[in-house]
Enzyme design. Structure first.
Site, PDB file in Angstrom:
ATOM      1  N   HIS A   1      15.959  30.911 150.611  1.00 36.79           N
ATOM      2  CA  HIS A   1      16.076  30.587 149.364  1.00 36.79           C
ATOM      3  C   HIS A   1      14.959  31.467 148.581  1.00 36.79           C
ATOM      4  CE1 HIS A   1      17.656  29.183 145.411  1.00 36.79           C
ATOM      5  NE2 HIS A   1      16.337  29.190 144.926  1.00 36.79           N
TER       6      HIS A   1
ATOM      7  N   ASP B   1      13.362  32.998 145.348  1.00 35.98           N
ATOM      8  CA  ASP B   1      12.958  32.832 143.943  1.00 35.98           C
ATOM      9  C   ASP B   1      12.556  34.179 143.001  1.00 35.98           C
ATOM     10  OD1 ASP B   1      14.136  30.293 143.349  1.00 35.98           O
ATOM     11  OD2 ASP B   1      12.601  29.308 144.710  1.00 35.98           O
TER      12      ASP B   1
ATOM     13  N   MET C   1      11.051  35.671 139.817  1.00 28.45           N
ATOM     14  CA  MET C   1      11.098  35.089 138.297  1.00 28.45           C
ATOM     15  C   MET C   1      10.037  36.306 137.626  1.00 28.45           C
ATOM     16  SD  MET C   1       9.090  31.679 139.308  1.00 28.45           S
ATOM     17  CE  MET C   1      10.120  30.322 140.265  1.00 28.45           C
TER      18      MET C   1
ATOM     19  N   MET D   1      15.861  34.653 138.480  1.00 29.10           N
ATOM     20  CA  MET D   1      15.253  33.841 137.054  1.00 29.10           C
ATOM     21  C   MET D   1      14.719  34.902 136.345  1.00 29.10           C
ATOM     22  SD  MET D   1      13.913  30.491 138.831  1.00 29.10           S
ATOM     23  CE  MET D   1      13.791  31.532 140.364  1.00 29.10           C
TER      24      MET D   1
ATOM     25  N   MET E   1      20.474  23.864 138.486  1.00 28.75           N
ATOM     26  CA  MET E   1      19.128  23.564 138.587  1.00 28.75           C
ATOM     27  C   MET E   1      18.796  22.017 138.110  1.00 28.75           C
ATOM     28  SD  MET E   1      17.690  26.057 139.397  1.00 28.75           S
ATOM     29  CE  MET E   1      15.841  25.344 139.413  1.00 28.75           C
TER      30      MET E   1
ATOM     31  N   GLY F   1      10.978  27.942 137.219  1.00 26.68           N
ATOM     32  CA  GLY F   1       9.550  28.433 136.837  1.00 26.68           C
ATOM     33  C   GLY F   1       8.452  27.976 138.148  1.00 26.68           C
ATOM     34  N   PHE F   2       8.602  26.963 138.588  1.00 26.23           N
ATOM     35  CA  PHE F   2       7.711  26.279 139.589  1.00 26.23           C
ATOM     36  C   PHE F   2       8.158  25.511 140.743  1.00 26.23           C
ATOM     37  CE2 PHE F   2       6.028  27.038 135.311  1.00 26.23           C
ATOM     38  CZ  PHE F   2       5.040  27.950 135.551  1.00 26.23           C
ATOM     39  N   GLY F   3       7.581  25.430 141.709  1.00 26.94           N
ATOM     40  CA  GLY F   3       8.021  24.369 142.621  1.00 26.94           C
ATOM     41  C   GLY F   3       7.384  23.109 142.314  1.00 26.94           C
ATOM     42  N   GLY F   4       7.550  22.134 142.985  1.00 30.81           N
ATOM     43  CA  GLY F   4       6.923  20.891 143.042  1.00 30.81           C
ATOM     44  C   GLY F   4       7.305  19.892 141.972  1.00 30.81           C
TER      45      GLY F   4
ATOM     46  N   GLY G   1      15.640  21.978 143.009  1.00 28.25           N
ATOM     47  CA  GLY G   1      14.468  21.555 142.105  1.00 28.25           C
ATOM     48  C   GLY G   1      14.074  20.168 142.404  1.00 28.25           C
ATOM     49  N   GLY G   2      13.220  19.772 142.988  1.00 29.99           N
ATOM     50  CA  GLY G   2      12.818  18.427 143.125  1.00 29.99           C
ATOM     51  C   GLY G   2      13.633  17.512 144.124  1.00 29.99           C
TER      52      GLY G   2
ATOM     53  N   GLY H   1      11.626  23.472 148.379  1.00 32.55           N
ATOM     54  CA  GLY H   1      10.535  24.265 148.436  1.00 32.55           C
ATOM     55  C   GLY H   1       9.338  23.368 149.112  1.00 32.55           C
TER      56      GLY H   1
HETATM   57  C1  DX5 Z   1      12.281  26.557 140.720  1.00 32.95           C
HETATM   58  C2  DX5 Z   1      12.718  27.255 141.850  1.00 32.95           C
HETATM   59  C3  DX5 Z   1      12.941  26.417 143.007  1.00 32.95           C
HETATM   60  C4  DX5 Z   1      11.670  25.726 143.584  1.00 32.95           C
HETATM   61  C5  DX5 Z   1      12.077  24.620 144.456  1.00 32.95           C
HETATM   62  O1  DX5 Z   1      12.120  27.428 139.842  1.00 32.95           O
HETATM   63  O2  DX5 Z   1      14.018  27.920 141.472  1.00 32.95           O
HETATM   64  O3  DX5 Z   1      13.767  27.204 144.098  1.00 32.95           O
HETATM   65  O4  DX5 Z   1      11.043  26.521 144.422  1.00 32.95           O
HETATM   66  O5  DX5 Z   1      10.844  23.999 144.540  1.00 32.95           O
HETATM   67  P1  DX5 Z   1      10.847  22.561 144.828  1.00 32.95           P
HETATM   68  O6  DX5 Z   1      11.891  22.024 145.960  1.00 32.95           O
HETATM   69  O7  DX5 Z   1       9.440  22.052 145.240  1.00 32.95           O
HETATM   70  O8  DX5 Z   1      11.126  21.792 143.459  1.00 32.95           O
HETATM   71 ZN    ZN Z   2      15.433  28.610 143.203  1.00 31.66          ZN
END
Ligand code: DX5
Ligand code: ZN
Length: 228
Positions: free
Chosen positions: A42, A44, A46, A77, A146, A151-154, A185-186, A206
């Site tokens: 995957h 991402d 941005m 994104m 989603m 925007g962010f991992g974690g 996500g999450g 992620g």
């Molecule tokens: C969020 C991304 C996700 C992100 C997932 O904007 O689209 O793909 O990397 O990360 P985790 O699994 O850590 O939520």
């Molecule tokens: Zn993604």
């Protein structure tokens, strides 16, 4: 491995998001998830406008393409993604996802992706209702729900996504469509079971993969938790 477990495993597809990988050794990281049993990569993308973060563009996607034979699940994104569809197809995307919220001419974008022989994916944010995907279900190979604001991992899994997953699963099955239902996500051992029970079959992870020291253990644990 029993036949039933093998079938269950094939239905649960794990898509590690390289957003949480170590970019100083990206090729190594990709080979590691490949060996660990990832079903696709995957990616991402941005732009700092549609989401408050900037990641990578077609140049890196093209480099990732040269590292692996796994399918590349590219998640755009970005504002007005139709401007860059050709570039990401040329870079080697296997699936190309565009956000409904960023696409005023959604059908046109999805049709363009498919006409190029690439799998088309429509994506919605947690705040967008499932019905936004309903008019394009015949135009896609995958929908992506989603479960965090992108925007962010974690980030923490947003549980109000679950009824939307169930709604999409019902529509896809009722119409007999071959559409993958992906959640992003999450996703971790604690949340993947709920998403699987609601009807998702592709799971982006992620930090739940790259945040651990053994990617095979992480991917196997996610698969097991999705089956439970
Ligand atoms: C969020 C991304 C996700 C992100 C997932 O904007 O689209 O793909 O990397 O990360 P985790 O699994 O850590 O939520
Ligand atoms: Zn993604």
């Amino acid at each position: 491995m029993g036949q039933q477990q093998k079938q269950d495993d094939e239905q649960v597809r794990i898509a590690p998001s390289i957003l949480s990988a170590d970019f100083s050794k990206l090729a190594e990281e990709i080979h590691a998830i490949e060996r660990a049993g990832a079903d696709c990569v995957h990616v991402d993308v941005m732009d700092g406008c549609f989401v408050p973060n900037i990641s990578i563009g077609p140049v890196v996607v093209e480099a990732v393409r040269r590292c692996t034979d796994l399918p590349l699940d590219v998640h755009l994104m970005i504002e007005a993604p139709e401007r860059y569809i050709d570039d990401f197809i040329a870079a080697g995307a296997s699936t190309l996802g565009v956000h409904v919220e960023a696409s005023p001419h959604l059908h046109r974008s999805l049709q363009k992706i498919r006409e190029a022989g690439v799998r088309a994916c429509a994506v919605i944010n947690p705040g967008t209702p499932a019905v936004a995907l309903e008019p394009v279900l015949e135009e896609v190979d995958q929908v992506l729900l989603m479960s965090v604001n992108p925007g962010f991992g974690g980030q923490q899994f947003i549980h109000t996504t679950l009824p939307k997953i169930a709604t999409l699963r019902r529509w896809i099955d009722e119409r007999g469509l071959q559409v993958d239902l992906e959640v992003d996500g999450g996703v971790k051992v604690e949340t993947i079971g709920d998403a699987a029970r609601a009807g998702a079959d592709v799971f982006v992870a992620g930090t739940a993969v790259f945040g651990t020291s053994d990617y095979k253990v992480a991917i196997d644990s996610l698969r097991r938790a999705a089956r439970r």
